[in-house]
Design an enzyme around this catalytic site. Sequence first.
Site, PDB file in Angstrom:
ATOM      1  N   THR A  82       0.858  -1.101   0.068  1.00 45.14           N
ATOM      2  CA  THR A  82      -0.007  -0.053   0.032  1.00 45.14           C
ATOM      3  C   THR A  82       0.931   1.178   0.141  1.00 45.14           C
ATOM      4  OG1 THR A  82      -1.827  -1.230   1.358  1.00 45.14           O
ATOM      5  CG2 THR A  82      -1.654   1.276   1.153  1.00 45.14           C
ATOM      6  N   ASP A 126      -6.388  -3.097  -3.996  1.00 44.47           N
ATOM      7  CA  ASP A 126      -5.938  -4.346  -2.995  1.00 44.47           C
ATOM      8  C   ASP A 126      -6.536  -5.435  -3.028  1.00 44.47           C
ATOM      9  OD1 ASP A 126      -4.403  -5.069  -0.992  1.00 44.47           O
ATOM     10  OD2 ASP A 126      -5.279  -3.818   0.626  1.00 44.47           O
ATOM     11  N   THR A 175      -1.388 -10.940  -1.914  1.00 40.90           N
ATOM     12  CA  THR A 175      -0.862 -11.897  -1.125  1.00 40.90           C
ATOM     13  C   THR A 175      -0.414 -13.323  -1.920  1.00 40.90           C
ATOM     14  OG1 THR A 175      -2.512 -12.435   0.119  1.00 40.90           O
ATOM     15  CG2 THR A 175      -1.383 -10.665   1.044  1.00 40.90           C
ATOM     16  N   ARG A 234       5.499  -3.615   9.492  1.00 37.63           N
ATOM     17  CA  ARG A 234       4.017  -3.446  10.310  1.00 37.63           C
ATOM     18  C   ARG A 234       4.186  -3.769  11.643  1.00 37.63           C
ATOM     19  NH1 ARG A 234      -0.821  -5.183   7.235  1.00 37.63           N
ATOM     20  NH2 ARG A 234      -0.824  -3.119   6.557  1.00 37.63           N
TER      21      ARG A 234
END
Length: 361
Positions: A82, A126, A175, A234
């Site tokens: 992102t 996404d 993914t 993250r």
Amino acid sequence: MNWDDTAGAGPAPQDAADRLVGASADGEDQAVEAALRPKSLDEFVGQERVRVQLDLVLKAALARGATADHVLLSGAPGLGKTTLSMIIAAEMNAPIRITSGPAIQHAGDLAAILSSLQEGEVLFLDEIHRMSRPAEEMLYMAMEDFRVDVIVGKGPGATAIPLELPPFTLVGATTRAGLLPPPLRDRFGFTGHMEFYESAELERVIHRSAQLLDLEIDTEGAAEIAGRSRGTPRIANRLLRRVRDYAQVRADGRITREVAGVALGVYEVDARGLDRLDRAVLQALLKLFGGGPVGLSTLAVAVGEERETVEEVAEPFLVREGLLARTPRGRVATPAAWAHLGLVPPQQAPGAAGQPGLFGA
């Protein structure tokens, strides 16, 4: 510093909301990430190969005065897909539109989005592998010819009205790149695969985030957090915030190796990044089943979790760390798993010294 999505081929178990080392992002994570995200490729840490290649693609497009090629970014959640999509828009001086595959269930949903795009705009899609088939087929023509056919009416009287689209750049994130049909993959001019980060790269991420959060952290403190972050920025930023809380309440506010270690111990994240669920799976496998092999359903019952949770939330990291192996006969612990939990494998355990099995003849 560099983060993004979670996904599956269909509805998949998400990391539990209270799982500190989960790669999915909740509302708090998304809010913090917005403030910490790098704004340019020069600020982006890690993914050197993808970053250099993407820089060439974007600069060449700018030099030609053309719209950048469509970009496909693949990789595990939390690695920066992102973030890179937003950087692409910033580098091209273009606005960005953000949506996701699960939100586009009909071709009409996609047509509405495409028809409202401005020239040169970046459309970030996404979880692109979860888009509906009709919308996917419409996307083929939109990406290649910048045109879509809108069907008006039903039955024999239905009419296809061609709708011209302004040139745009699609950035798809997934993914599971293997689930994308070849016709869709072939329409992307650039494909970048995001790798897990090395500890040194995560240390740079942590130092940058600490500076933005006005935190004092030393080199060893950053290294301690990086070593428990599962190679994912993250997670590194989430652990940094939890260590910050501990340092402010029970220390002098400065993050050192000792403070980080104690803080993450409080949150049950061990030196290799395993949390309660990971250790529960390993302990059940080792203590109840002698290291395996054991079936997935049986293992899930032993730890009190759903089969999908064990398979899709806990196992991927344990396999990547070399602590667990999937075999045709079931799940098997490796010698590293016994060592990590400080247990001695029985002589009949797979991989035990002098014993034939999964790891030796």
